[in-house]
Scaffold this motif. Structure first.
Motif, short mmCIF file in Angstrom:
data_model
loop_
_atom_site.label_atom_id
_atom_site.label_comp_id
_atom_site.label_asym_id
_atom_site.label_seq_id
_atom_site.Cartn_x
_atom_site.Cartn_y
_atom_site.Cartn_z
N LYS A 54 -1.18 -5.70 0.90
CA LYS A 54 -1.49 -4.67 1.90
C LYS A 54 -0.77 -3.36 1.57
O LYS A 54 -1.38 -2.30 1.59
N THR A 55 0.53 -3.47 1.31
CA THR A 55 1.30 -2.25 1.07
C THR A 55 0.81 -1.51 -0.17
O THR A 55 0.64 -0.29 -0.14
N VAL A 56 0.55 -2.25 -1.24
CA VAL A 56 0.11 -1.55 -2.45
C VAL A 56 -1.31 -1.00 -2.27
O VAL A 56 -1.66 0.00 -2.89
N LEU A 157 0.24 3.67 8.05
CA LEU A 157 1.18 3.00 8.93
C LEU A 157 1.23 1.53 8.51
O LEU A 157 0.27 0.78 8.70
N ASP A 158 2.35 1.15 7.90
CA ASP A 158 2.47 -0.20 7.36
C ASP A 158 3.21 -1.09 8.37
O ASP A 158 3.93 -0.61 9.24
N GLU A 159 3.01 -2.40 8.22
CA GLU A 159 3.69 -3.39 9.05
C GLU A 159 3.50 -3.16 10.54
O GLU A 159 4.43 -3.20 11.35
N LEU A 160 2.25 -2.92 10.87
CA LEU A 160 1.87 -2.79 12.27
C LEU A 160 2.22 -4.09 13.00
O LEU A 160 1.98 -5.18 12.47
#
Ligand SMILES: Nc1ncnc2c1ncn2[C@@H]1O[C@H](COP(=O)(O)OP(=O)(O)O)[C@@H](O)[C@H]1O
Ligand SMILES: [Mg+2]
Length: 396
Positions: A54-56, A157-160
Motif C-alpha cells: 500500500k505504502t509503495v 494519507l497512509d495508515e488510515l
C-alpha cells in the motif's frame, strides 16, 4: 565474489527496484489527474494486508503527480494529521507566494499579492478548508495567467485507521466540499481492511464519511506469478547477474504472490549467490531465510501484542487449510460460541483476522497460518484448560 550492491528493498515502505502488478492502478490514477476535476479515481482508497504494497503504491501515485508538476502532501493518519496537512499546505502556499512575489506584484491576483503577509498573521484560526481553498484559488489564477496546464494538489494519507475517525470525518468534509467546487485536487488513502471497515460501516443517518464509501476502491492483493518473476528477475539482471531457471521457479513459488516476499526472497537469494548466477542452492537458502525474516518482521511482532487466549484462537484456526468456521474454533477451544465470539472480535480489532463469509474467519496476514503451524501448533495439538478455565496450548 561479486560484491555488487543488493538491488532488493526488503523494508516496509521502501520503494522496490521494480514495482510489479500495479500499473493499471497507477495509470487509472494518472489518467484521472490528466482528465481534470470530477474523475472518480481522483479520490482513491487502497486497502490490503500488511506488506502487500500500500505504502509503495501511494509513493508511486505521488510520483505520477510529481511528474505532472503537481503539489504533493504526504501524511500518515496519526492524531493531528488534519492540522499537519493544513500547516504543510500553509507553509508551501506562503513559500510559493514568496517565490512568486515578484511575478505576483506585476499582475493583479484577486488581492493575494497584497495580503500574503496577513495570511500569516491570521494563521491560528485558519482551517484546513481555508488554507486549501485559498491555495487552490491562487494556483488556479496562476495557471490562467501563465496559460499553463492546471497544477493540482495531491494529498496522500497512509495508515488510515478508525481510531482517528473524527479527523477522518473532518478531512472528508473538507475534501467533499472541494470536490463539489471542482477544485483541482486528488486524494489517495491507504489502510488495512480491519482499520477501514469500521469507517465505511458507520450507520449514522448522515454518514460523514460518504466520501470514503464513494471513493475509488483499490483492493490490493497478491500479484500474479508472472509479475513475481519479473519482480525477481529484472533487478538481478539490472545488477549484472542472473538466476538459474530452477532457482527462479522455486523463488516464485515461495513468494505466493505476496509482494513483501518478492523483496525478501530476492534479497536473500542474491545475498547467498556464490557468483554472478543465483543457483537453486542459493535460492533455497534465500527462501528459508526470507520465511524466517517474514516471521520476525511481520508475524512475531503481531503475535507478541496478543494475549495467550488470542494466540490460542489463532493456533486453533491454523489447523484449517483455508478460512475457519467460527463454530469449529469454539469447539476446538472447548468454549461456548459466545465466548469464542469475544476472542474473535478482539482479534478483528487487533487486525489479525477478518470475516470472509458468514460464520467464517481468515488470517489477515499472508503466511500467518504457516508461521503458526511451524512455531506454535504441534502435531499433537492438544488444548489444556488453565487454572482460570481458559483454554491454553501446552507450552504457551
Ligand atoms: N508491487 C510490488 N512489487 C515489488 N515489491 C513490492 C510491491 N509492493 C510492495 N513491495 C515491497 O513489499 C514491501 C512492503 O511494501 P509496503 O508498501 O510497505 O506494504 P504495506 O504498506 O502494504 O504494508 C516493501 O519492501 C516493498 O518494496
Ligand atoms: Mg504501509
Amino acid at each position: 565474489m561479486n560484491r555488487r550492491r543488493n538491488p532488493f528493498r526488503a523494508t516496509l515502505g521502501a520503494t522496490p527496484p521494480v514495482l510489479v502488478g500495479r500499473s493499471d492502478v497507477i495509470e487509472d490514477f494518472a489518467l484521472a489527474l490528466d482528465e481534470g476535476p470530477g474523475f472518480h479515481e481522483r479520490v482513491t482508497l487502497v486497502t490490503g494486508a500488511r506488506g502487500v504494497g500500500k505504502t509503495v503504491l501511494l509513493n508511486a501515485l505521488e510520483d505520477a503527480a510529481e511528474e505532472r508538476v503537481w503539489w504533493v502532501i504526504s501524511e500518515t493518519a496519526t492524531p493531528g494529521f488534519v492540522n499537519r496537512i493544513r500547516d504543510t499546505a500553509y507553509r508551501r502556499m506562503v513559500g510559493h507566494l514568496r517565490e512568486n512575489r515578484q511575478r505576483l506584484s506585476a499582475i493583479t491576483l484577486g488581492g493575494y499579492a497584497l495580503n500574503w503577509e496577513d495570511t500569516e498573521v491570521h494563521r491560528p484560526t485558519t482551517t484546513l478548508r481555508d488554507v486549501l481553498t485559498e491555495f487552490l484559488d491562487l494556483q488556479h489564477q496562476l495557471d490562467e495567467r501563465f496559460h499553463q496546464e492546471p497544477v493540482g494538489l495531491l494529498i496522500t494519507l497512509d495508515e488510515l485507521h478508525y481510531s482517528v475517525s473524527d479527523e477522518v470525518i473532518d478531512f472528508g468534509t473538507v475534501i467533499q466540499h472541494l470536490v463539489r467546487e471542482n477544485a483541482n485536487i486528488a486524494v489517495a488513502m491507504a489502510g488495512i481492511p480491519a482499520a477501514i471497515k469500521p469507517l465505511l460501516a458507520s450507520n449514522e443517518a448522515q454518514n460523514p464519511v460518504t466520501f470514503l464509501r464513494r471513493a475509488n476502491r483499490v483492493e490490493l492483493g497478491a500479484v500474479s506469478d508472472e509479475d513475481v518473476a519479473i519482480g525477481l528477475v529484472k533487478p538481478v539482471e539490472d545488477a549484472g547477474r542472473s538466476w538459474e531457471p530452477e532457482a527462479v521457479a522455486a523463488a516464485v513459488a515461495a513468494c505466493g504472490g505476496y509482494p513483501f516476499m518478492i523483496q525478501l526472497v530476492g534479497q536473500w537469494s542474491f545475498h547467498y549467490a556464490q557468483g554472478d548466477v543465483i543457483d537453486l542452492a542459493a535460492a533455497e537458502r534465500g527462501i528459508a531465510k526470507a520465511q524466517r525474516k517474514l516471521g520476525q518482521l511481520v508475524h512475531e511482532p503481531a503475535l507478541a501484542d496478543l494475549s495467550d487466549v488470542d494466540r490460542t484462537y489463532l493456533a486453533a484456526m491454523a489447523r484449517d487449510d483455508g478460512p475457519s468456521r467460527t463454530a469449529d474454533i469454539a469447539e476446538r477451544l472447548r468454549v461456548s460460541p459466545q465466548y469464542a465470539n469475544q476472542y474473535r472480535r478482539r482479534l478483528m480489532d487487533a487486525e489479525m483476522i477478518r470475516p470472509v463469509k458468514t460464520g467464517y474467519v481468515d488470517f489477515e496476514l499472508p503466511y500467518m497460518r504457516d508461521y503458526l503451524r511451524e512455531h506454535i501448533v504441534t502435531d499433537a495439538f492438544d488444548l489444556v484448560l488453565g487454572e482460570d478455565e481458559q483454554p491454553r496450548l501446552p507450552g504457551l
